[in-house]
Design a protein around this motif. Structure first.
Motif, mmCIF file in Angstrom:
data_model
loop_
_atom_site.group_PDB
_atom_site.id
_atom_site.type_symbol
_atom_site.label_atom_id
_atom_site.label_comp_id
_atom_site.label_asym_id
_atom_site.label_seq_id
_atom_site.Cartn_x
_atom_site.Cartn_y
_atom_site.Cartn_z
ATOM 1 N N SER A 189 -5.106 15.374 -10.116
ATOM 2 C CA SER A 189 -5.174 14.107 -8.943
ATOM 3 C C SER A 189 -6.148 13.158 -9.474
ATOM 4 O O SER A 189 -5.686 11.767 -9.301
ATOM 5 C CB SER A 189 -5.499 14.673 -7.485
ATOM 6 N N ILE A 190 -6.968 13.696 -9.809
ATOM 7 C CA ILE A 190 -8.049 12.610 -10.380
ATOM 8 C C ILE A 190 -7.654 11.903 -11.665
ATOM 9 O O ILE A 190 -7.704 10.780 -11.773
ATOM 10 C CB ILE A 190 -9.591 13.582 -10.673
ATOM 11 N N LYS A 191 -6.768 12.743 -12.385
ATOM 12 C CA LYS A 191 -6.370 11.962 -13.574
ATOM 13 C C LYS A 191 -5.415 11.109 -13.246
ATOM 14 O O LYS A 191 -5.525 9.888 -13.755
ATOM 15 C CB LYS A 191 -5.868 13.255 -14.608
ATOM 16 N N VAL A 209 -7.143 7.917 -11.740
ATOM 17 C CA VAL A 209 -7.755 7.164 -12.661
ATOM 18 C C VAL A 209 -6.740 6.253 -13.626
ATOM 19 O O VAL A 209 -7.167 5.058 -13.982
ATOM 20 C CB VAL A 209 -8.948 7.996 -13.841
ATOM 21 N N VAL A 210 -5.878 6.791 -14.131
ATOM 22 C CA VAL A 210 -4.776 6.185 -14.697
ATOM 23 C C VAL A 210 -4.230 5.182 -13.995
ATOM 24 O O VAL A 210 -3.909 3.921 -14.360
ATOM 25 C CB VAL A 210 -3.632 7.228 -15.394
ATOM 26 N N THR A 211 -3.745 5.425 -12.713
ATOM 27 C CA THR A 211 -3.035 4.443 -12.041
ATOM 28 C C THR A 211 -3.809 3.316 -11.588
ATOM 29 O O THR A 211 -3.581 2.161 -11.515
ATOM 30 C CB THR A 211 -2.263 5.089 -10.611
ATOM 31 N N LEU A 212 -4.992 3.435 -10.986
ATOM 32 C CA LEU A 212 -6.012 2.623 -10.598
ATOM 33 C C LEU A 212 -6.437 1.667 -11.794
ATOM 34 O O LEU A 212 -6.387 0.336 -11.700
ATOM 35 C CB LEU A 212 -7.429 3.269 -10.487
ATOM 36 N N THR A 213 -6.637 2.281 -13.108
ATOM 37 C CA THR A 213 -6.882 1.295 -14.272
ATOM 38 C C THR A 213 -5.786 0.523 -14.627
ATOM 39 O O THR A 213 -5.721 -0.768 -14.657
ATOM 40 C CB THR A 213 -7.244 2.259 -15.497
ATOM 41 N N LEU A 214 -4.393 0.955 -14.479
ATOM 42 C CA LEU A 214 -3.454 0.335 -14.720
ATOM 43 C C LEU A 214 -3.008 -0.769 -13.518
ATOM 44 O O LEU A 214 -2.727 -1.970 -14.083
ATOM 45 C CB LEU A 214 -1.990 0.881 -15.196
ATOM 46 N N GLU A 215 -3.222 -0.510 -12.552
ATOM 47 C CA GLU A 215 -2.720 -1.286 -11.386
ATOM 48 C C GLU A 215 -3.735 -2.604 -11.243
ATOM 49 O O GLU A 215 -3.374 -3.569 -11.056
ATOM 50 C CB GLU A 215 -2.618 -0.665 -10.079
ATOM 51 N N LEU A 216 -5.054 -2.071 -11.723
ATOM 52 C CA LEU A 216 -6.013 -3.155 -11.560
ATOM 53 C C LEU A 216 -5.778 -4.102 -12.755
ATOM 54 O O LEU A 216 -5.875 -5.297 -12.460
ATOM 55 C CB LEU A 216 -7.425 -2.488 -11.645
ATOM 56 N N SER A 217 -5.502 -3.699 -13.949
ATOM 57 C CA SER A 217 -5.309 -4.608 -14.990
ATOM 58 C C SER A 217 -4.189 -5.382 -14.865
ATOM 59 O O SER A 217 -3.947 -6.884 -14.654
ATOM 60 C CB SER A 217 -5.303 -3.851 -16.328
ATOM 61 N N LEU A 218 -3.067 -4.661 -14.407
ATOM 62 C CA LEU A 218 -1.754 -5.614 -14.048
ATOM 63 C C LEU A 218 -1.817 -6.497 -12.911
ATOM 64 O O LEU A 218 -1.450 -7.503 -13.106
ATOM 65 C CB LEU A 218 -0.763 -4.462 -14.029
ATOM 66 N N GLY A 219 -2.468 -6.039 -11.862
ATOM 67 C CA GLY A 219 -2.632 -6.565 -10.627
ATOM 68 C C GLY A 219 -3.302 -8.014 -10.852
ATOM 69 O O GLY A 219 -3.217 -9.173 -10.530
ATOM 70 N N PHE A 220 -4.510 -7.801 -11.648
ATOM 71 C CA PHE A 220 -5.589 -8.867 -11.879
ATOM 72 C C PHE A 220 -4.581 -10.068 -12.846
ATOM 73 O O PHE A 220 -4.814 -11.144 -12.549
ATOM 74 C CB PHE A 220 -6.875 -8.626 -12.620
ATOM 75 N N LEU A 221 -3.881 -9.386 -13.678
ATOM 76 C CA LEU A 221 -3.162 -10.489 -14.625
ATOM 77 C C LEU A 221 -2.240 -11.295 -13.588
ATOM 78 O O LEU A 221 -1.889 -12.452 -13.980
ATOM 79 C CB LEU A 221 -2.287 -9.782 -15.576
ATOM 80 N N ASP A 258 4.248 4.992 -8.957
ATOM 81 C CA ASP A 258 2.833 4.432 -8.237
ATOM 82 C C ASP A 258 2.411 2.864 -8.629
ATOM 83 O O ASP A 258 2.183 2.181 -7.593
ATOM 84 C CB ASP A 258 1.844 5.290 -8.406
ATOM 85 N N ILE A 259 2.732 2.711 -9.863
ATOM 86 C CA ILE A 259 2.308 1.249 -10.171
ATOM 87 C C ILE A 259 3.411 0.283 -9.741
ATOM 88 O O ILE A 259 2.828 -0.723 -9.256
ATOM 89 C CB ILE A 259 2.396 1.126 -11.773
ATOM 90 N N TRP A 260 4.528 0.512 -9.824
ATOM 91 C CA TRP A 260 5.440 -0.404 -9.197
ATOM 92 C C TRP A 260 5.520 -0.496 -7.734
ATOM 93 O O TRP A 260 5.752 -1.615 -7.184
ATOM 94 C CB TRP A 260 6.960 0.555 -9.471
ATOM 95 N N HIS A 261 5.072 0.604 -6.986
ATOM 96 C CA HIS A 261 4.688 0.430 -5.730
ATOM 97 C C HIS A 261 3.583 -0.146 -5.238
ATOM 98 O O HIS A 261 3.799 -1.069 -4.272
ATOM 99 C CB HIS A 261 4.844 1.950 -4.922
ATOM 100 N N TRP A 262 2.527 -0.066 -5.952
ATOM 101 C CA TRP A 262 1.471 -0.510 -5.138
ATOM 102 C C TRP A 262 0.651 -1.651 -6.033
ATOM 103 O O TRP A 262 -0.367 -2.391 -5.595
ATOM 104 C CB TRP A 262 0.351 0.716 -5.306
ATOM 105 N N THR A 263 0.966 -2.169 -7.210
ATOM 106 C CA THR A 263 0.519 -3.067 -7.766
ATOM 107 C C THR A 263 0.474 -4.370 -7.031
ATOM 108 O O THR A 263 -0.492 -5.171 -7.162
ATOM 109 C CB THR A 263 1.040 -3.440 -9.277
#
Lengths: 474, 293
Positions: free
Chosen positions: B72-74, B77-89, B163-168
């Motif tokens: 769950s932690i892994k 971390v993975v989704t948060l990093t990707l969603e933040l990067s993509l979301g910021f862009l 998750d990225i698709w849903h929450w970004t």
């Protein structure tokens, strides 16, 4: 859908005759409860749909009591029903009791004693309805003293289905003989099953057909695959009662069980070796998807639940293989048939379920009426045709059922004549916990993350741990 | 203080009452049950007290539970990093004007309004072998076999993608709101001083966005740590244990195997771990924010 509509209209038309001299009784019996809505929950299966779409409406027309049946997924059905009964919240007036969970429900005193309830209230006893009309399947829903806690609404066996058209093709027969050195026929042994599966996978590909050699109910994240192994494949290899020693409640060989014994390992090896010859959706398939895959013509043979067998063979609106389906008993390992015939074993799963009344129901008396209506002989034939299930002895001889039986390659006759070779799930009150312990190991074996041997060694240890935890080994 | 604010407390009382009923009572009940050995399928189905640490000691040595936490932690971390990067862009992109911007923003937001269980269904229909178009396309055009029913890595990454698709979009919208509200003076000063776009982003935008980032990170972190519905629908936690995140594991232990006591202890322990992770993260981010000030 058209079939269901036809059944509904036909049953409505015949209803005044069906209720016969008893229509008045039903009206009077229902009068005190008229306007009441009975809420039920069940698995969304063809028999369940018939009950919700057809029987519920008839019952309402007759008694004024409305029945709202929530047919939902297997997981949701259990989740909702058990939570309701545990919390005593009284949301559901009747619940679906699958044969394998009944021991759990009885153990936890969730259900109303129907025999006792009717005996103590003779006014509720419907004329012309007798629990003696049921096949022996009703015995699974009785307690030790013979009292009934569930009224069976579906019962069917797990059969071997095969594509008559594919097995009958001259080019396939010639090619198979050239390749394997013997004739192409539906499987009567596991080796033959494997050969058939391999052959048709390649044959279909060569012919440009979207079909594969065998079904595999191998979802790697759903208990359907564990059930398939424990209740269909393992028994046909001679492994009964999940390999649990019923005296000591141990399942590992070293402790007197059989779950990681030779038969279990042979069964799991056989099953996992079929995967390369199964449709690609096999590892995400539960019983429903297996039925749909076969109906779509995507498999040449396979274990299929009987509730799906009838519509696959006869319903052209849903099935692409109508008129092309053969039905047989599945193959068994040497000695298994003899053990089953003598009552010392079984060749597969006699599946089914019943409607029962939770103690928490707020409308127990009205629900008693509904369950008796479900148990009436009159609509059993239409129900059998719509849902591929038979719960009453006389239904087999009904002309309408016999006509469908012919179209379905004798599925109903097979159930009548060989039903005694099958058995329900073992009487484990810890059913859910035990199965839950085994699940991940079966999933891992199917996904190739563990060998069948490793998976069963792990599974038996996990199951033993659960049985010890729950106090069954003391 | 109470006597001085009687009216305020009176107005707050319905909220406090609801919070107690829906928050504190269940929490303390779960805490209480966690001290018992309790499984209604057992020979003795009653609650048995075997010491405060009974279930917790067991969990310390429960490899499957500990693995589920790590998984769950892994995942978080993975989704948060990707969603933040993509979301910021995406948020930065949406600040500028381009054709069909409103349409894109509307479409981009759609996943947010879909229930998680439906998101799982959509992905299942889209990706399931034999039925979904994606495996066909990947096989036909790239020779790649997508079968997450068999491949643990694929199953994990499919959940990540879902998750990225849903929450970004949530990350994008929140960051966009934050970016839109930033004062323009620092940007103008930076430009006059000759800073390039990257320097402006790194030294002006990011520091000013820290409060918004903290909110987004915490909401998404807590959400992703308790993911259940989408996974349940797509993989059921399989194959094997590959996507058996802690939420799924607890569900299976409690509602399939009926280990109510153990499951309650798992919930409390996992809550504790979540709070600790959030607290560490908060401390790091706040202290870094202060040092940059």
């Amino acid at each position: 859908m058209r079939k269901l509509l036809f059944a509904f209209v036909a049953t409505l038309f015949s209803f005044s005759a069906m209720a016969g001299g008893h229509a008045e009784w039903w009206k009077n019996a229902g009068a005190p409860y008229a306007g009441t809505t009975l809420q039920g929950i069940a698995e969304n299966t063809p028999p369940g749909q018939f009950a919700g779409d057809v029987l519920a409406k008839e019952f309402e027309a007759l008694t004024g009591i409305k029945v709202r049946l929530e047919n939902t997924s297997w997981d949701q059905m259990y989740d909702k029903a058990i939570k309701d009964m545990e919390a005593n919240s009284g949301i559901y007036d009747f619940v679906y009791i699958e044969q394998d969970i009944v021991y759990d429900y009885l153990n936890r005193d969730f259900l109303v004693n129907i025999t006792e309830g009717l005996a103590s209230n003779p006014d509720l006893q419907a004329p012309g309805v007798s629990l003696d009309d049921f096949t022996t399947f009703i015995d699974y829903f009785k307690d030790g003293s013979g009292d009934v806690f569930g009224v069976p609404m579906e019962a069917f066996i797990k059969v071997y289905l095969y594509r008559k058209d594919l097995f009958g093709r001259a080019d396939a027969k010639a090619q198979f003989r050239a390749q394997y050195g013997y004739g192409l026929t539906p499987a009567t042994s596991f080796d033959q099953w494997r050969d058939n599966a391999e052959f048709f996978t390649h044959f279909c590909a060569e012919q440009g057909m979207e079909c594969w050699g065998t079904t595999v109910q191998g979802h790697t994240g759903h208990p359907a695959s564990t059930y398939e192994f424990l209740e269909s494949i393992a028994p046909s290899f001679g492994l009964y009662n999940w390999g649990v020693n019923m005296d000591s409640y141990q399942s590992c060989v070293e402790n007197g069980g059989q779950l990681n014994g030779g038969r279990a390992k042979a069964a799991l090896n056989f099953w996992t070796q079929l995967l390369p010859f199964a449709p690609p959706e096999a590892l995400q398939s539960t019983w429903s998807e297996v039925g749909s895959s076969f109906a779509a013509g995507r498999a040449a043979q396979g274990w299929v639940y009987g509730e799906n067998a009838a519509w696959i063979a006869t319903d052209a609106e849903k099935s692409a293989v109508v008129g092309k389906v053969g039905v047989m008993l599945p193959p068994t390992a040497p000695g298994v048939m003899t053990q089953a015939a003598s009552g010392n074993g079984y060749i597969g799963y006699f599946d089914g379920g019943a409607y029962g009344i939770p103690h928490s129901s707020k409308n127990i008396e009205a629900t008693m009426l509904w369950l008796q209506f479900v148990a009436m002989n009159d609509h059993q034939a239409d129900w059998a045709i719509a849902g591929g299930r038979i719960t009453h002895k006389d239904t087999y001889a009904d002309p309408k059922v016999m006509a469908v039986d012919e179209q379905a390659d004798g599925y109903f006759s097979l159930m009548r004549d060989t039903g005694f070779l099958y058995a329900g799930a073992p009487p484990f009150p810890f059913h859910g916990a035990g199965r839950g312990a085994i699940d991940p190991f079966i999933y891992s074996a199917l996904a190739g993350e563990m060998t069948p041997e490793e998976a069963l060694d792990g599974a038996c240890q996990a199951l033993d741990q659960v049985m010890a935890d729950l106090g069954y080994q003391d | 203080m109470f006597s001085n604010n009687k009216k305020g407390w009176l107005l707050l009382s319905p909220t406090i009452f609801i919070l107690i009923i829906v928050g504190l009572v269940p929490f303390f009940y779960v805490l209480y049950v966690g001290f018992f050995k309790w499984n209604p399928l057992a020979v003795d189905p009653s609650m048995q007290f075997e010491g405060f640490g009974f279930n917790y000691r067991r969990l310390i040595f429960d490899g499957v539970f500990l693995e589920s936490i790590w998984r769950s932690i892994k995942f978080s971390v993975v989704t948060l990093t990707l969603e933040l990067s993509l979301g910021f862009l995406l948020a930065l992109s949406l600040l500028s004007s381009f054709p069909l911007k409103k349409f894109f923003r509307g479409v981009h937001t759609l996943p947010l309004v879909i229930a998680p269980i439906v998101v799982g269904s959509i992905f299942k229909l889209f990706t399931v072998q034999g039925l979904g178009p994606l495996p066909h396309l990947l096989k036909d055009y790239f020779g790649y076999t997508l079968n997450y029913g068999m491949n643990a890595e694929q199953a994990f990454w499919m959940i990540v993608i879902m998750d990225i698709w849903h929450w970004t979009p949530f990350v994008t919208l929140t960051l966009l709101a934050g970016l839109s509200a930033l004062p323009q003076d620092p940007y103008e000063s930076a430009k006059i001083d000759g800073a390039n776009n990257f320097q402006i982003f790194l030294y002006i935008t990011i520091p000013m966005m820290v409060p918004v980032l903290i909110v987004v990170i915490f909401i998404r972190l807590m959400d992703s740590l308790k993911i259940v519905d989408e996974v349940w629908m797509l993989t059921g936690g399989g194959p094997g244990y590959a996507t058996r995140f802690t939420g799924i594991h607890i569900w299976k232990e409690v509602f399939e195997k009926r280990y109510y006591g153990l499951g309650s202890a798992m919930s409390i322990l996992y809550l504790y771990i979540t709070i600790v992770i959030c607290w560490i993260l908060y401390s790091v981010m706040v202290s870094r924010g202060k040092s940059e000030d």
